[in-house]
Scaffold this active site. Structure first.
Site, short mmCIF file in Angstrom:
data_model
loop_
_atom_site.label_atom_id
_atom_site.label_comp_id
_atom_site.label_asym_id
_atom_site.label_seq_id
_atom_site.Cartn_x
_atom_site.Cartn_y
_atom_site.Cartn_z
N ARG A 75 0.88 -1.18 0.00
CA ARG A 75 0.00 0.00 0.00
C ARG A 75 0.91 1.21 0.00
O ARG A 75 1.74 1.37 0.90
CB ARG A 75 -0.90 0.00 1.24
CG ARG A 75 -1.58 1.34 1.44
CD ARG A 75 -2.66 1.33 2.49
NE ARG A 75 -3.84 0.63 2.03
CZ ARG A 75 -5.05 0.74 2.59
NH1 ARG A 75 -5.22 1.54 3.63
NH2 ARG A 75 -6.07 0.08 2.12
N HIS B 126 -7.63 0.91 -6.11
CA HIS B 126 -7.81 0.07 -4.91
C HIS B 126 -8.49 -1.25 -5.36
O HIS B 126 -9.65 -1.51 -5.04
CB HIS B 126 -8.66 0.81 -3.88
CG HIS B 126 -8.57 0.26 -2.50
ND1 HIS B 126 -7.76 -0.82 -2.17
CD2 HIS B 126 -9.20 0.62 -1.33
CE1 HIS B 126 -7.90 -1.08 -0.87
NE2 HIS B 126 -8.77 -0.23 -0.35
N GLN C 166 -10.19 -3.90 -2.91
CA GLN C 166 -11.47 -3.39 -2.41
C GLN C 166 -12.57 -3.67 -3.44
O GLN C 166 -13.66 -4.15 -3.09
CB GLN C 166 -11.35 -1.88 -2.17
CG GLN C 166 -12.64 -1.20 -1.75
CD GLN C 166 -13.03 -1.56 -0.33
OE1 GLN C 166 -12.22 -1.43 0.58
NE2 GLN C 166 -14.25 -2.00 -0.12
N ASP D 223 -17.21 7.29 -0.91
CA ASP D 223 -15.93 7.17 -0.20
C ASP D 223 -15.61 8.56 0.36
O ASP D 223 -16.25 9.56 -0.02
CB ASP D 223 -14.85 6.67 -1.17
CG ASP D 223 -13.49 6.45 -0.49
OD1 ASP D 223 -13.45 6.33 0.74
OD2 ASP D 223 -12.47 6.42 -1.21
N CYS E 274 -16.38 1.95 1.28
CA CYS E 274 -15.22 1.08 1.53
C CYS E 274 -14.72 1.19 2.96
O CYS E 274 -14.02 0.31 3.43
CB CYS E 274 -14.11 1.42 0.54
SG CYS E 274 -13.56 3.13 0.66
N ARG F 60 -13.78 -8.34 2.42
CA ARG F 60 -12.36 -8.14 2.11
C ARG F 60 -11.60 -9.43 2.44
O ARG F 60 -10.76 -9.88 1.67
CB ARG F 60 -11.76 -6.98 2.94
CG ARG F 60 -12.37 -5.62 2.72
CD ARG F 60 -12.14 -5.05 1.34
NE ARG F 60 -10.75 -4.88 0.95
CZ ARG F 60 -9.94 -3.92 1.37
NH1 ARG F 60 -10.37 -2.99 2.20
NH2 ARG F 60 -8.68 -3.84 0.94
N1 CP Z 1 -11.23 0.07 2.87
C1 CP Z 1 -9.93 -0.01 3.24
O1 CP Z 1 -9.02 -0.26 2.44
O2 CP Z 1 -9.75 0.17 4.56
P1 CP Z 1 -8.33 0.34 5.30
O3 CP Z 1 -7.76 1.66 4.87
O4 CP Z 1 -8.68 0.30 6.76
O5 CP Z 1 -7.45 -0.79 4.89
N1 NVA Z 2 -9.89 6.85 -0.95
C1 NVA Z 2 -9.45 6.46 0.36
C2 NVA Z 2 -9.70 5.00 0.59
C3 NVA Z 2 -9.29 4.45 1.91
C4 NVA Z 2 -9.53 2.99 2.04
C5 NVA Z 2 -7.98 6.80 0.53
O1 NVA Z 2 -7.21 6.58 -0.42
O2 NVA Z 2 -7.59 7.29 1.58
#
Ligand code: CP
Ligand code: NVA
Length: 307
Positions: free
Chosen positions: A106, A133, A136, A227, A267, A295
């Site tokens: 990530r 993502h 997700q 989101d 999400c 997930r």
């Molecule tokens: N939805 C999601 O990816 O959550 P986190 O940021 O907690 O991993």
């Molecule tokens: N769009 C958000 C998603 C978090 C799971 C971010 O990138 O912070």
């Protein structure tokens, strides 16, 4: 179907048949877990899990998934890795591949994930970048399939910031013949190149739409999705984003325009009172915690198929 050795960087790298293979495997593994049937498909295999941004769901579900599959997930935060002190990604890749059968990352830059995959001979999984993502979106497809019994022909309205989550959902919808209508203000719309890519993958490209008006997008939709307005890394723009996106909140009023049986997805993490109201999030149409649970099951399918 054989996906061994493949990376999971963007859904655009997969065919519709491959996505369905992963969804069916996810459902099978979910059932096994619910029945208490062991499913140790990755006996003694290991996954390096690099996190340059915070995470609750992605981190815990991947770690739990590896354990349930008989392997081990190793959480590696940027503060602990030498990446934080400047060790290049190409060196990190070639070291981690000697210890682990897969690498999850990530991070901010999508290019960094592509570079990591270029240098690592083991599968690389994108656990979120500024642009995508995909893990997700796979879990989201599983959730819609479970709640609606089908994906093809469903209308999903994504309301809000045209961000990484929106991009992966557009691709996911295109690959499963859903209608995906995104409503975002000017300047916050999804990347036109990704929208074009999704159209090129879709059976019917006219089913992928980007609008300004949220109510038009939501009209008769079976799935409402939103989101956060400010993603990780955009904190300095928060005040401006709150102003520009204020009409894009999923609330009771907006729900009236959707199909009566519509489900509401997010999400998570959510900012109640911003992109979604507390009453909608806690209301009967919300499936956000089923979505979060999925997930785990979707990640097991990805890991079992690729590693
Ligand atoms: N939805 C999601 O990816 O959550 P986190 O940021 O907690 O991993
Ligand atoms: N769009 C958000 C998603 C978090 C799971 C971010 O990138 O912070």
């Amino acid at each position: 179907m054989n996906l061994k050795g493949r990376d999971f960087i963007s859904l655009a790298d997969f065919t519709s048949e491959e996505i369905w293979y992963l969804l069916e495997l996810a459902r099978e593994l979910k059932e096994k877990q619910k029945n208490g049937t062991p499913h140790k498909l990755l006996d003694r295999k290991t996954l390096a899990m690099i996190f340059q941004k915070s995470s609750t769901r992605t981190r815990v579900s991947f770690e739990a998934a590896m354990y349930h599959l008989g392997g081990l997930g190793m959480f590696l935060s940027k503060n602990d890795l030498q990446i934080g002190r400047g060790e290049p990604i190409q060196d990190t890749a070639r070291v981690l591949e000697r210890y682990c059968e897969g690498i999850l990352i990530r991070t901010y830059s999508h290019q960094e994930v592509i570079d990591l995959a270029h240098y690592a001979d083991v599968p690389v999984i994108n656990g979120l970048t500024d642009d995508y993502h995909p893990t997700q979106a796979l879990a989201d497809l599983l959730t819609i399939w479970e709640h609606k019994g089908t994906l093809a022909g469903m209308k999903l309205a994504y309301v809000g910031d045209g961000n990484n989550v929106a991009h992966s959902l557009i691709l996911a919808g295109a690959l499963t013949d859903m209608e995906v209508v995104v409503a975002s203000p000017q300047g916050y719309q999804p990347n036109p190149e990704i929208v074009a890519k999704a159209k090129s993958l879709a059976k019917d490209p006219t089913k992928i739409k980007v609008l300004i008006d949220p109510l038009e997008a939501v009209f008769e939709a079976q799935i409402l999705y939103t989101d956060v307005w400010t993603s990780m890394g955009q904190e300095e723009e928060m005040q401006e984003r709150k102003k520009v996106l204020s009409k894009y909140q999923i609330n009771q009023q907006m729900l009236k325009y959707a199909d009566k049986e519509a489900i509401v997805m997010h999400c998570l993490p959510a900012h109640r009172g911003e992109e979604i109201t507390n009453d909608v999030m806690e209301g009967p149409q919300s499936v956000v915690f089923d979505e979060a649970e999925n997930r785990l099951h979707a990640h097991k399918a990805i890991l079992a198929a690729l590693l």
